[in-house]
Design an enzyme around this catalytic site. Structure first.
Site, PDB file in Angstrom:
ATOM      1  N   ASP A 168       0.837  -1.204   0.000  1.00 21.84           N
ATOM      2  CA  ASP A 168       0.000   0.000   0.000  1.00 21.84           C
ATOM      3  C   ASP A 168       0.874   1.257   0.000  1.00 21.84           C
ATOM      4  OD1 ASP A 168      -2.343   1.483   0.139  1.00 21.84           O
ATOM      5  OD2 ASP A 168      -3.186   0.269   1.755  1.00 21.84           O
ATOM      6  N   ASP A 185     -10.842   1.846  -3.109  1.00 28.77           N
ATOM      7  CA  ASP A 185     -11.361   1.466  -1.790  1.00 28.77           C
ATOM      8  C   ASP A 185     -12.879   1.428  -1.792  1.00 28.77           C
ATOM      9  OD1 ASP A 185      -8.905   1.178  -0.685  1.00 28.77           O
ATOM     10  OD2 ASP A 185      -8.866   3.099   0.350  1.00 28.77           O
TER      11      ASP A 185
END
Ligand code: GLA
Length: 736
Positions: A477, A547
């Site tokens: 990430d 997301d």
């Protein structure tokens, strides 16, 4: 003039030559004609040609459908005007002479001179391309243009190497990978992908008019705002199925820029490479600067064929393990279920549930290390939290293995919290300007990956993690972009090299880790889809598009994503309902069908699922395993787009061997009881027979169990979809 020549020439030949070539997929053909000084590169159904004019300038001659070998392409026009090079479709324009259009390369020399006029020197033909050496009129500045064409798709890979053979340092202020010239026209339609966090990859469209459209990231990474990709259709009549489309993708995970420009003579050129904003790259005598690669292609068969060519190319030539990357395993990820509250017990409980529905890879997300109880502390301290995992990760990993899955872990190597051991020890490791405040985002800073010490540290941390634990997969990430992009350790004149050296450091780290652990797979995530591009895709196995896991919003995000990138790399999770983003409630079947159009994952709190949910999930995952190679590696047809507030959308995937096709259909909202429109499959053999089988949902009464490809393509599939957020999918199997 050249303009007329390029336009008339390209159109004339298109009419005459292309129809004969369409569908032929011969090997790549590379040639140079010493009389006309024209280079021709052909592959798939595409052809690209450029030549050297009498002054040594390199000009685009043709880019379009494949031509007959016997067609002779004329030499580029000699330039004879004061502002000559402005009017000519230069392959790679130095900023100098009378250039007013976008340049590809701009240099400031030590003596203040900024004039750069590039001329042909020599070339080297390769079996799949050519390297052409250019040199400035008077200075020892050399630029090598690299061209490689793919034999199957005709997609070109272009990049440039700038070399300083002068005796003094000079500064590169703009460096593009390539310029693409299209036949002059005022009819072009530009498509591009724009967005934001939780709303990535929204397809935008606009007419190309005089002036420039700039797509870019100034943020140090690829960014959520634009994908480094473009498509230019010949006119507004181009559809999914028909018409000429030129397209390109820049393989760079740092600040980038693509400029689409229509000049006063309606010439259109696309320039892309490092973002020249805040850019300066000094080259000492003997040093070189390599640009990223700018991939470009052309099709005569609309946006659908464009995406299928890109997808094929990416699986064969971009993704690791090409030409046949393994289909993605069905993955479980803990983030939405446990967020930072991970523990050995709750992860084991989730793992048991995941294995029971057929998951193949269990991934523990954020929260497993040092003092990480929320996003305010611990980032950068990559040791296991002994309170949460008293015996380290081993017991959990063994449990996951015993359940028949492999194990993956979330990391965010490039970032640190202010409240972390690593930041306390090395505050100077972050990107910053000396003596100025450093902005935080999500309470974190960005480590400077241009620093060798940071690279070594991160390699050691990740290598130890993967060596000490049986880890098959890392979700990598990067939850913020840069700010205050300073590199105070570097000499003042070199500090802006950060934009290049950081990304090189990041790529080198990924490369080194993969070399040491060849079985390790990696996902690129960046607060959702903030780092998706062909540069990072060459070093990772999959990407996280957003997301936003709402299954209806995802239809749009996935639709946009599919314009530029392969579904093989597109992860899509089934999460809980109501969704955390918008509180929308949808059925589990709907959520599965939305995610089954990409690489399927689960991200729900499975411990709360009812027995019925578990049975549905088991059924859907079994179905998915039966169709996944078709979905991930087949040919995608966007039958009805979910864009423009449409109430209905439908996609189809056809396997490489044509034996299996899968059709998905989604109804957003039914009004007045109108039946859902039919889905009209494409890409079937009209004469072959196909049996139909439902994966989920129903077809209207009277649908035959078997019929010809012609029947299915013309009569279509009528799914019975009612109410809101209703979905169905069917498999068509070709009879032997
Ligand atoms: C980002 C990712 C999420 C999750 C969190 C963890 O937001 O996109 O999927 O991993 O970080 O902090």
């Amino acid at each position: 003039m050249n303009l007329v020549c390029l336009r008339g020439f390209a159109l004339g030949l298109l009419a005459a030559g292309v129809s004969a070539a369409v569908g032929q997929s011969a090997a790549a053909r590379i040639s140079y004609n010493p009389e006309s000084h024209v280079f021709r590169l052909s592959g798939g159904d595409a052809e690209y040609a450029f030549g050297v004019n009498s002054k040594g300038a390199l000009q685009t001659v043709y880019w379009g459908g494949r031509l007959a070998e016997a067609d002779s392409l004329p030499q580029p026009n000699p330039v004879d005007r004061a502002f000559e090079i402005d009017d000519t479709p230069q392959e790679f324009a130095g900023w100098g002479g009378g250039l007013l259009a976008e340049s590809a390369l701009k240099i400031t020399f030590a003596d203040g001179d900024r004039d750069l006029v590039l001329r042909y020197q020599s070339h080297t033909l390769r079996k799949d391309g050519v390297d052409v050496l250019l040199r400035d009129l008077s200075r020892e500045v050399y630029v090598t243009l690299h061209y490689t064409i793919d034999a199957d798709t005709g997609i070109l890979a272009r990049s440039a190497t700038v070399e300083n053979r002068t005796k003094a340092t000079f500064t590169v202020e703009q460096a593009s990978a390539a310029q693409w010239n299209l036949p002059a026209s005022a009819e072009y339609q530009l498509r591009y992908l724009a967005g934001r966090w939780a709303g990535e990859d929204q397809l935008e469209s606009r007419s190309v008019t005089p002036g420039s459209t700039v797509l870019e990231s100034r943020r140090g990474t690829t960014g959520h705002e634009f994908a480094p990709w473009f498509a230019l259709a010949r006119n507004s009549a181009v559809t999914e199925r028909d018409g000429e489309v030129w397209f390109g993708s820049l393989a760079w995970s740092g600040s980038w820029r693509i400029t689409v420009e229509q000049d006063p003579m309606q010439q259109v050129r696309i320039t892309g490479g490092y973002n020249p904003f805040d850019f300066a790259y000094p080259l000492k005598p003997g040093e070189r600067l390599e640009t990223p690669i700018f991939y470009g292609g052309v099709t005569q068969h609309g946006y659908g064929d464009m995406s299928r060519l890109e997808s094929l190319y990416q699986r064969r030539h971009i993704l690791p393990h090409g030409p046949n990357p393994k289909p993605r395993p069905v993955l479980y990820n803990s983030w939405e279920a446990t967020e930072f509250r991970v523990s050995e017990a709750n992860q084991m409980a989730l793992a048991e549930k995941a294995a029971a529905v057929g998951v193949e890879r269990f991934v523990m997300d954020d929260g497993w290390f040092s003092t990480r109880k929320n996003d305010r502390a611990g980032l950068g301290d990559w040791w296991v939290d002994k309170q949460k995992f008293p015996q380290g990760l081993k017991p959990l990993i063994e449990k996951v293995h015993d359940l028949g899955m492999d194990f993956g872990l979330w990391v965010e190597p490039e970032m640190v919290n202010e409240n972390s051991e690593i930041y306390r020890q090395h505050p100077d490791w972050i990107i910053h300007f000396e003596g100025r405040p450093s902005s935080q985002a999500r309470h974190q800073f960005v480590l400077n990956l241009a620093l060798p010490a940071v690279q070594e540290h991160l390699f050691q941390v990740l290598d130890t993690l993967v060596t000490d634990n049986d880890i098959a997969f890392l979700k990598w990430d990067a939850n913020r972009n840069w700010s205050e992009p300073g590199w105070p350790q570097a000499p003042v004149a070199e500090q802006k090299k950060l934009y290049v050296e950081y990304v090189r450091g990041y790529y080198a780290l990924l490369r080194k880790l993969r070399e040491k652990h060849p079985k390790l797979e990696i996902e690129s995530c960046s607060g959702g889809g903030g780092r998706v591009d062909l540069g990072v895709m060459a070093l990772t196995d999959e990407v996280w598009p957003s997301d936003n896991t709402d299954p209806f919003d995802r239809l749009l995000i996935q639709d946009g994503f599919s314009y530029a990138y392969t579904t093989q790399a597109m992860m899509a999770w089934v999460t809980d309902s109501p969704n955390w983003v918008n509180h929308r409630s949808t059925s589990l079947e709907y959520r599965f069908l939305s995610s089954m159009q990409g690489s399927l994952g689960l991200g729900a709190d499975l411990t709360k699922w009812s027995a019925e949910d578990v049975a549905t999930a088991r059924h859907m995952i079994t179905e998915y395993k039966n169709i996944r190679s078709t979905v991930q590696q087949g040919r995608l047809y966007r039958l009805v787009s979910p864009r423009s507030g449409s109430d209905f959308s439908s996609t189809e995937y056809v396997s490489g061997d044509g034996k299996q096709a899968v059709v998905f259909a989604f109804l957003h909202s039914q009004q007045m009881g109108y039946p859902a429109p039919q889905s009209l499959p494409e890409g079937l053999d009209p004469a072959a027979f196909y049996t139909i089988r439902m994966i989920s949902g129903k077809l209207t009464k009277g649908t035959p169990a078997r019929a010809s490809g012609a029947f299915w393509m013309q009569a279509g599939l009528h799914f019975e979809l009612n109410g809101d957020y209703s979905a169905a999918a069917a498999e068509l199997s070709r009879e032997p």
